[in-house]
Design an enzyme around this catalytic site. Structure first.
Site, PDB file in Angstrom:
ATOM      1  N   LYS A  21       0.829  -1.210   0.000  1.00 38.32           N
ATOM      2  CA  LYS A  21       0.000   0.000   0.000  1.00 38.32           C
ATOM      3  C   LYS A  21       0.860   1.255   0.000  1.00 38.32           C
ATOM      4  O   LYS A  21       0.616   2.201  -0.772  1.00 38.32           O
ATOM      5  CB  LYS A  21      -0.914  -0.022   1.222  1.00 38.32           C
ATOM      6  CG  LYS A  21      -1.906   1.126   1.290  1.00 38.32           C
ATOM      7  CD  LYS A  21      -2.823   0.957   2.491  1.00 38.32           C
ATOM      8  CE  LYS A  21      -3.865   2.056   2.574  1.00 38.32           C
ATOM      9  NZ  LYS A  21      -4.759   1.877   3.753  1.00 38.32           N
ATOM     10  N   CYS A  42      33.911  17.093  34.370  1.00 41.21           N
ATOM     11  CA  CYS A  42      33.848  18.548  34.257  1.00 41.21           C
ATOM     12  C   CYS A  42      33.330  19.153  35.572  1.00 41.21           C
ATOM     13  O   CYS A  42      34.070  19.233  36.543  1.00 41.21           O
ATOM     14  CB  CYS A  42      32.991  18.954  33.062  1.00 41.21           C
ATOM     15  SG  CYS A  42      33.234  20.675  32.548  1.00 41.21           S
ATOM     16  N   GLU A  74      33.447  11.275  27.742  1.00 39.52           N
ATOM     17  CA  GLU A  74      32.324  10.546  27.134  1.00 39.52           C
ATOM     18  C   GLU A  74      32.207  10.790  25.640  1.00 39.52           C
ATOM     19  O   GLU A  74      31.691   9.944  24.893  1.00 39.52           O
ATOM     20  CB  GLU A  74      31.002  10.913  27.825  1.00 39.52           C
ATOM     21  CG  GLU A  74      30.537  12.349  27.649  1.00 39.52           C
ATOM     22  CD  GLU A  74      31.046  13.306  28.721  1.00 39.52           C
ATOM     23  OE1 GLU A  74      30.394  14.343  28.945  1.00 39.52           O
ATOM     24  OE2 GLU A  74      32.097  13.022  29.326  1.00 39.52           O
ATOM     25  N   HIS A 120      35.561  16.149  28.982  1.00 39.52           N
ATOM     26  CA  HIS A 120      34.407  15.288  28.716  1.00 39.52           C
ATOM     27  C   HIS A 120      34.854  14.031  27.970  1.00 39.52           C
ATOM     28  O   HIS A 120      34.737  13.946  26.747  1.00 39.52           O
ATOM     29  CB  HIS A 120      33.358  16.042  27.895  1.00 39.52           C
ATOM     30  CG  HIS A 120      32.649  17.109  28.653  1.00 39.52           C
ATOM     31  ND1 HIS A 120      31.501  16.877  29.387  1.00 39.52           N
ATOM     32  CD2 HIS A 120      32.945  18.433  28.814  1.00 39.52           C
ATOM     33  CE1 HIS A 120      31.106  18.008  29.957  1.00 39.52           C
ATOM     34  NE2 HIS A 120      31.967  18.962  29.632  1.00 39.52           N
TER      35      HIS A 120
END
Length: 552
Positions: free
Chosen positions: A228, A385, A513, A511
């Site tokens: 469809k 931090c 991460e 940081h």
């Protein structure tokens, strides 16, 4: 591979926002890279802000910082983690940047007195920037994700620019992928395609015909739904793909690969048939979803109701804990709540504690209380931090006995500013883009936990801060057990701290991460995860001893 025309993939979204375009874009990048193709990904954000650096993380999510110091959308974090490439400021383009550039050019007289209009001046600037990301390196594919939803008025200049770009560089060198959402009607159990049809019709009305439709849904759809959508949206049936919600976003590339997305994309772009190699990716996903036991880590912050504010921290923990063959459970702890609650109730059963970055005084006393608990009860601690600054304030107050020790950021009248402003980054006329940003070198002290974790003498890490440790307090802290294990090359800026007699108490001014990858957990997160596993084992032993004593 031989030199060839750079191909462009344009990814748009429809029906609702937050549909998963970022993860889809990153996953397509992984599929192409698994086929030996070089990839760059760009995020187009229609908002008028120059960058998200001044936006509320509770509304917009994390601000991701690139190596070259750009404050960007959190989707760039997904791109880097999935494609395993360091991106630059050229990978995030906002309406604010575009209009700022066009207006500055007009003020310099570049347009020779002409009337400045959205078409062609704004769209030309967008196209110029998208072409510029090919240099250096001339990647095989540039993936461009358009933020927002088709139909948003602020996104129209970007869509028009992409329509023109396809016309200029050729249909054979471009591909439009529309990511949409299929609504599920609970009462009938139906998946409704009409909103997707309308979204595609909106695209077609401005001259864009999608080549592939990726249908996000919480429920898989059947072949009649695919047929469809193919009929009403005028795409091949095989180009309508189901992307059902998964329990781990790192599964998405595998889901798309099973749908033959990689082969279809390379075929339509004339890149030839390239065999994919996702063996390591599959192994990595298995390590996340089938570990032996669970590690619980508390994340203490003030945006815990909006976890996207700490999304890179969450993923860095996931990478590291999986590397230790454990499953991650996160306990989100509101730092404001900790100001009125006994911290023992929150942390007695967790295996580690993380205080991520942030700004402002709200909830800061709760974070200080958390750092104190981790120090006194030998709970593995990782301060990022602001988290490092909090640990220094707590140490000054409760170990050194300095009453009222605080950060200048929270109390400009403080008598004992353990953390103070950096002269080069404070009292700027503009707030946005004026912090210490991007990668800076850090020299490691031999024999410390940080040096052991990195296995190096010098590292580079990404920063985003205005405040720094006040060196007036360095010697007295060293005499009382604080180790300054990472410094700037000139020795003036403290980058890493750790406690001498503690299983793992580490704080960093940067940081880490942002540099973690699924295949390569960040060394400091990995060290923290190891300490958490040791804590898990110790708690299990204590529990076993208590049970034995009750039985006897």
């Amino acid at each position: 591979m031989p030199d060839r025309q750079t191909k462009y993939i344009f990814i748009t979204g429809g029906v609702v926002s937050g549909v998963g375009k970022g993860v889809t874009s990153a996953s397509i990048g992984r599929l192409l890279k698994s086929r030996g193709l070089s990839v760059v990904i760009v995020k187009l954000d229609p908002y008028i802000n120059v960058d998200p650096g001044t936006m509320n993380p509770g509304q917009h999510g994390e601000v991701f910082v690139t190596e070259d110091g750009a404050e960007t959308d959190l989707d760039l974090g997904h791109y880097e983690r999935f494609v395993d490439e360091d991106l630059t400021r050229g990978s995030n383009l906002t309406s604010g940047q575009v209009y700022e550039s066009v207006i500055q050019s007009e003020r310099r007289g570049k347009f020779l007195g002409g009337t400045i209009q959205v078409i062609p001046h704004v769209t030309d600037e967008i196209k110029r920037r998208l072409k510029a990301v090919r240099q250096p390196g001339n990647p095989d594919v540039v993936i461009v994700e358009v933020g927002g939803t088709v139909g948003d008025i602020e996104g129209l200049p970007f869509l028009e620019a992409l329509r023109q770009l396809r016309r200029e560089i050729g249909m054979e060198n471009t591909l439009f992928i529309h990511v949409t959402f299929l609504l599920h009607i609970g009462a009938t159990g139906e998946l409704k395609t009409k909103p997707t049809q309308h979204s595609v019709a909106e695209l077609r009305s401005i001259g864009i015909l999608p080549d592939i439709i990726v249908c996000r849904s919480d429920h898989p759809f059947q072949r009649d739904t695919r047929e469809k959508l193919a009929l009403f949206c005028d795409v091949e049936e095989r180009a309508v793909m189901s992307l059902t919600t998964v329990d781990n976003i790192y599964r998405v590339p595998l889901t798309l690969e099973e749908a033959d997305a990689g082969d279809l994309i390379t075929e339509k772009l004339g890149l030839g048939r390239c065999e994919s190699d996702l063996v390591e990716w599959r192994r990595m996903v298995q390590s996340m979803v089938q570990p032996r036991s669970e590690v619980e880590v508390a994340i203490v912050g003030k945006y815990v109701d909006a976890p996207d504010a700490y999304i890179s921290v969450e993923h860095a923990l996931l990478h590291a804990v999986a590397h230790q063959e454990r499953r991650l459970r996160i306990r989100w702890v509101d730092s404001e709540v900790l100001e009125t609650r006994a911290v023992e109730e929150e942390f007695e059963s967790v295996h580690g504690l993380v205080i991520p970055g942030g700004f402002g005084p709200r909830g800061i006393e709760g974070k200080i209380a958390a750092a104190r608990y981790a120090r006194e009860y030998e709970l593995p601690f990782f301060g990022l931090c602001l988290g490092m600054q909090v640990a220094l304030i707590e140490f000054a107050r409760n170990v050194l006995g300095i009453d009222g020790a605080n950060s200048y950021e929270f109390d400009p009248e403080v008598d004992n500013p353990v953390v103070g402003p950096m002269p080069d980054y404070y009292n700027q006329v503009n707030i946005g883009g004026t912090m210490r940003l991007g990668s800076h070198p850090c020299l490691l002290e031999p024999g410390t936990r940080a040096a052991a974790a990195y296995g190096a003498d010098t590292v580079g890490e990404r920063h985003r801060h205005r405040m720094e440790f006040n060196n007036v307090y360095r010697k007295i802290m060293q005499r009382n057990g604080m180790i300054f294990s990472g410094l700037s090359p000139d020795g003036e800026l403290v980058e890493i701290i750790e406690l001498r007699d503690h299983p793992w108490f580490v704080g960093v001014q940067f940081h880490p991460e942002f540099r973690s990858r699924p295949f390569r957990p960040h060394p400091l997160f990995n060290g923290f995860a190891k300490a958490c596993v040791s804590r898990e084992a110790a708690l299990l032993r204590q529990s076993a001893i208590r049970q034995e004593s009750r039985v006897s």
